[in-house]
Write a protein that holds these residues in place. Sequence first.
Motif, PDB file in Angstrom:
ATOM      1  N   LEU A 299       3.223   2.277   3.091  1.00 44.44           N
ATOM      2  CA  LEU A 299       2.519   1.895   4.310  1.00 44.44           C
ATOM      3  C   LEU A 299       2.894   0.461   4.682  1.00 44.44           C
ATOM      4  O   LEU A 299       2.997  -0.405   3.804  1.00 44.44           O
ATOM      5  N   PRO A 300       3.112   0.182   5.958  1.00 48.01           N
ATOM      6  CA  PRO A 300       3.413  -1.200   6.357  1.00 48.01           C
ATOM      7  C   PRO A 300       2.202  -2.091   6.141  1.00 48.01           C
ATOM      8  O   PRO A 300       1.057  -1.657   6.264  1.00 48.01           O
ATOM      9  N   GLY A 301       2.472  -3.341   5.817  1.00 49.44           N
ATOM     10  CA  GLY A 301       1.402  -4.293   5.595  1.00 49.44           C
ATOM     11  C   GLY A 301       1.810  -5.666   6.069  1.00 49.44           C
ATOM     12  O   GLY A 301       2.917  -5.858   6.595  1.00 49.44           O
ATOM     13  N   PRO A 302       0.963  -6.653   5.894  1.00 46.90           N
ATOM     14  CA  PRO A 302       1.307  -8.017   6.297  1.00 46.90           C
ATOM     15  C   PRO A 302       2.538  -8.509   5.545  1.00 46.90           C
ATOM     16  O   PRO A 302       2.748  -8.160   4.377  1.00 46.90           O
TER      17      PRO A 302
ATOM     18  N   ALA B 119     -10.694   6.434  10.262  1.00 49.73           N
ATOM     19  CA  ALA B 119     -10.162   6.272   8.906  1.00 49.73           C
ATOM     20  C   ALA B 119      -8.895   5.425   8.927  1.00 49.73           C
ATOM     21  O   ALA B 119      -8.698   4.551   8.079  1.00 49.73           O
ATOM     22  N   ALA B 120      -8.016   5.666   9.914  1.00 47.47           N
ATOM     23  CA  ALA B 120      -6.791   4.876  10.022  1.00 47.47           C
ATOM     24  C   ALA B 120      -7.109   3.416  10.287  1.00 47.47           C
ATOM     25  O   ALA B 120      -6.464   2.506   9.729  1.00 47.47           O
ATOM     26  N   GLU B 121      -8.119   3.168  11.103  1.00 55.06           N
ATOM     27  CA  GLU B 121      -8.525   1.787  11.388  1.00 55.06           C
ATOM     28  C   GLU B 121      -9.073   1.112  10.135  1.00 55.06           C
ATOM     29  O   GLU B 121      -8.772  -0.058   9.858  1.00 55.06           O
ATOM     30  N   ARG B 122      -9.843   1.852   9.364  1.00 56.69           N
ATOM     31  CA  ARG B 122     -10.404   1.297   8.122  1.00 56.69           C
ATOM     32  C   ARG B 122      -9.285   1.011   7.110  1.00 56.69           C
ATOM     33  O   ARG B 122      -9.301  -0.034   6.441  1.00 56.69           O
ATOM     34  N   VAL B 123      -8.312   1.910   7.014  1.00 57.08           N
ATOM     35  CA  VAL B 123      -7.189   1.693   6.093  1.00 57.08           C
ATOM     36  C   VAL B 123      -6.431   0.429   6.483  1.00 57.08           C
ATOM     37  O   VAL B 123      -6.092  -0.406   5.631  1.00 57.08           O
ATOM     38  N   ALA B 124      -6.134   0.274   7.778  1.00 57.89           N
ATOM     39  CA  ALA B 124      -5.409  -0.912   8.235  1.00 57.89           C
ATOM     40  C   ALA B 124      -6.187  -2.179   7.906  1.00 57.89           C
ATOM     41  O   ALA B 124      -5.598  -3.193   7.487  1.00 57.89           O
ATOM     42  N   ALA B 125      -7.506  -2.140   8.085  1.00 62.35           N
ATOM     43  CA  ALA B 125      -8.327  -3.315   7.773  1.00 62.35           C
ATOM     44  C   ALA B 125      -8.313  -3.615   6.278  1.00 62.35           C
ATOM     45  O   ALA B 125      -8.262  -4.782   5.864  1.00 62.35           O
ATOM     46  N   GLU B 126      -8.348  -2.564   5.450  1.00 64.19           N
ATOM     47  CA  GLU B 126      -8.321  -2.763   3.995  1.00 64.19           C
ATOM     48  C   GLU B 126      -6.976  -3.337   3.544  1.00 64.19           C
ATOM     49  O   GLU B 126      -6.914  -4.178   2.651  1.00 64.19           O
ATOM     50  N   VAL B 127      -5.886  -2.865   4.155  1.00 68.65           N
ATOM     51  CA  VAL B 127      -4.563  -3.380   3.808  1.00 68.65           C
ATOM     52  C   VAL B 127      -4.472  -4.870   4.145  1.00 68.65           C
ATOM     53  O   VAL B 127      -3.982  -5.683   3.354  1.00 68.65           O
ATOM     54  N   THR B 128      -4.949  -5.237   5.324  1.00 73.75           N
ATOM     55  CA  THR B 128      -4.930  -6.641   5.737  1.00 73.75           C
ATOM     56  C   THR B 128      -5.818  -7.483   4.837  1.00 73.75           C
ATOM     57  O   THR B 128      -5.445  -8.600   4.417  1.00 73.75           O
TER      58      THR B 128
ATOM     59  N   ALA C  14       0.834  -1.207   0.000  1.00 73.57           N
ATOM     60  CA  ALA C  14       0.000   0.000   0.000  1.00 73.57           C
ATOM     61  C   ALA C  14       0.861   1.246   0.000  1.00 73.57           C
ATOM     62  O   ALA C  14       1.955   1.271   0.565  1.00 73.57           O
ATOM     63  N   LEU C  15       0.349   2.293  -0.635  1.00 77.53           N
ATOM     64  CA  LEU C  15       1.049   3.569  -0.747  1.00 77.53           C
ATOM     65  C   LEU C  15       0.136   4.692  -0.259  1.00 77.53           C
ATOM     66  O   LEU C  15      -1.067   4.708  -0.560  1.00 77.53           O
ATOM     67  N   ARG C  16       0.707   5.648   0.479  1.00 78.32           N
ATOM     68  CA  ARG C  16      -0.037   6.839   0.880  1.00 78.32           C
ATOM     69  C   ARG C  16       0.314   7.967  -0.090  1.00 78.32           C
ATOM     70  O   ARG C  16       1.496   8.264  -0.318  1.00 78.32           O
ATOM     71  N   LEU C  17      -0.698   8.582  -0.684  1.00 83.92           N
ATOM     72  CA  LEU C  17      -0.520   9.637  -1.681  1.00 83.92           C
ATOM     73  C   LEU C  17      -1.040  10.945  -1.098  1.00 83.92           C
ATOM     74  O   LEU C  17      -2.249  11.095  -0.880  1.00 83.92           O
ATOM     75  N   THR C  18      -0.125  11.873  -0.842  1.00 81.94           N
ATOM     76  CA  THR C  18      -0.503  13.141  -0.218  1.00 81.94           C
ATOM     77  C   THR C  18      -0.308  14.276  -1.220  1.00 81.94           C
ATOM     78  O   THR C  18       0.812  14.523  -1.685  1.00 81.94           O
ATOM     79  N   GLY C  19      -1.408  14.952  -1.557  1.00 80.68           N
ATOM     80  CA  GLY C  19      -1.362  16.015  -2.547  1.00 80.68           C
ATOM     81  C   GLY C  19      -2.586  15.958  -3.434  1.00 80.68           C
ATOM     82  O   GLY C  19      -3.444  15.077  -3.302  1.00 80.68           O
ATOM     83  N   PRO C  20      -2.684  16.877  -4.392  1.00 81.63           N
ATOM     84  CA  PRO C  20      -3.875  16.948  -5.263  1.00 81.63           C
ATOM     85  C   PRO C  20      -3.872  15.844  -6.313  1.00 81.63           C
ATOM     86  O   PRO C  20      -3.511  16.048  -7.473  1.00 81.63           O
ATOM     87  N   LEU C  21      -4.295  14.653  -5.936  1.00 83.02           N
ATOM     88  CA  LEU C  21      -4.330  13.506  -6.853  1.00 83.02           C
ATOM     89  C   LEU C  21      -5.537  13.619  -7.786  1.00 83.02           C
ATOM     90  O   LEU C  21      -6.637  13.990  -7.367  1.00 83.02           O
ATOM     91  N   ASP C  22      -5.323  13.269  -9.054  1.00 79.05           N
ATOM     92  CA  ASP C  22      -6.408  13.208 -10.036  1.00 79.05           C
ATOM     93  C   ASP C  22      -6.806  11.743 -10.197  1.00 79.05           C
ATOM     94  O   ASP C  22      -6.119  10.980 -10.881  1.00 79.05           O
TER      95      ASP C  22
END
Length: 467
Positions: free
Chosen positions: A394-397, A133-142, A70-78
């Motif tokens: 982002l760290p993942g399994p 939101a952080a909890e949801r992201v972690a669940a989605e990554v897993t 997983a990657l975190r994208l910070t900025g005006p993404l299209d």
Amino acid sequence: MAEPAGLEGALTALPEAKRELARLLLAARRPVPGHPVPRSGAGPVPPTALQTRLWRRERTRPGVATGSHALRLTGPLDPRRLTDALTGVLRRHEALRTRLTLPATGRPLLHVDAEPVLRLTRADLTAHSPAAAAERVAAEVTDSAATALDLESGRTSAFRLLRTAPDEHVLILASHLAVFDGWSSGVFLADLATGYREGPGGLEPPALQLPDHADWQHRWLTGPDGSAELARRRAVFAADPPAPRAPGGFARGHLAVRLARGPVAAGLELGAAEGATPFMTLLAALAVVLARREGRTSVVIGTPAAGRFAAALEGAVGQYTTVVPIRLDLAGGPSFRELLHRTRTAVAEALAHQRLPVDVLFGDGTPPPYSVLFALHNYPAVPLDLPGVEVGQLPGPPARHLELYSPDPAAALACVGLVERDGEIGGTAEYNRHAATPEDVRGLLTGIEEVLDTAVTAPASPLTARP
């Protein structure tokens, strides 16, 4: 290598089943080069030996061949540009459009779909609190890492785009390990950045594709050159006993590992003075640890190799990784310096044979002669360079390395994967919980440190098989 126009027309006129049989017969008549070349035609080809093993294993254990990050994208993404770029990358690489079929002949074949299918789910989490939101992201990554991708259906990739703030997204990529290796991550992200910046139209297909490699591997292994090399390499390990299988089978365990900086840095300096790379130096020390542990004067250690021995494969997404068994000889009580020279020779010899899939080399149902795998990773670090967007990992399994690298995971003890960054060497060890404990795995690392420490203080002292 394209067929002459007249021959291609004649093949097209045949019924589909006979057409592909004719292609295979024609291919069998051509000399097989020592390296992969573009295949003739666009018909199905036999899968690689590793793909066949993963396909068989996932039929009883869905999700066993899924890799995810997983990657975190910070900025005006299209998001629209990102979606178009993702589709363009799928279109560029045949590996990401392959599926496996099992015809009436009973021998699986790889097909390439003409058009890509982008499987992308999106979720807007901006209404959530930061913690939710952080909890949801972690669940989605897993959940992504547990996604049951399927080589037969062609569902070999899946993406998730989560919007966590007005200018912050998380992109999660899941891919089937039969079509995507560690090296592919850099290729994929570089292409994704190009497609995002310049549009997908500029993503030309690479010179060689995964089906080209699969077609070549099958023909080469069944030809005289591949058969001869296979026989010679098997003879090297003929006297080495197979690794014992754990009575309980295989169950994954993971732990973070790190080598002590002091003795390791000094040991690597000693190795460099003898012309040994950091990998060779650490491998030599591990060989001493295993030889003492097993009471032997020779050991075999497996190391994952990129398998991209044809330069044109370096720009292609695909699964080319192979495990190279390295036989290290400690007979005669060599000094560590002498062992380093033996290790240099053994590593060069082993890597010269990475065309041979380990599943074929030790593919008769007998476990390979190694239970420990060791790697010092050097995948090219290619950032996802999106204009105006900061990208972070982002760290993942942890990955399923033993099930990917070992023909028989029940005969594996551990796979130690290290990375060198800023003078520190650490990483993750995956181990078989039916064959080892975390303390056993840590013992391998502390053993390496002790061997290097002794080698630095007494480099001419002879090594013994037992401590």
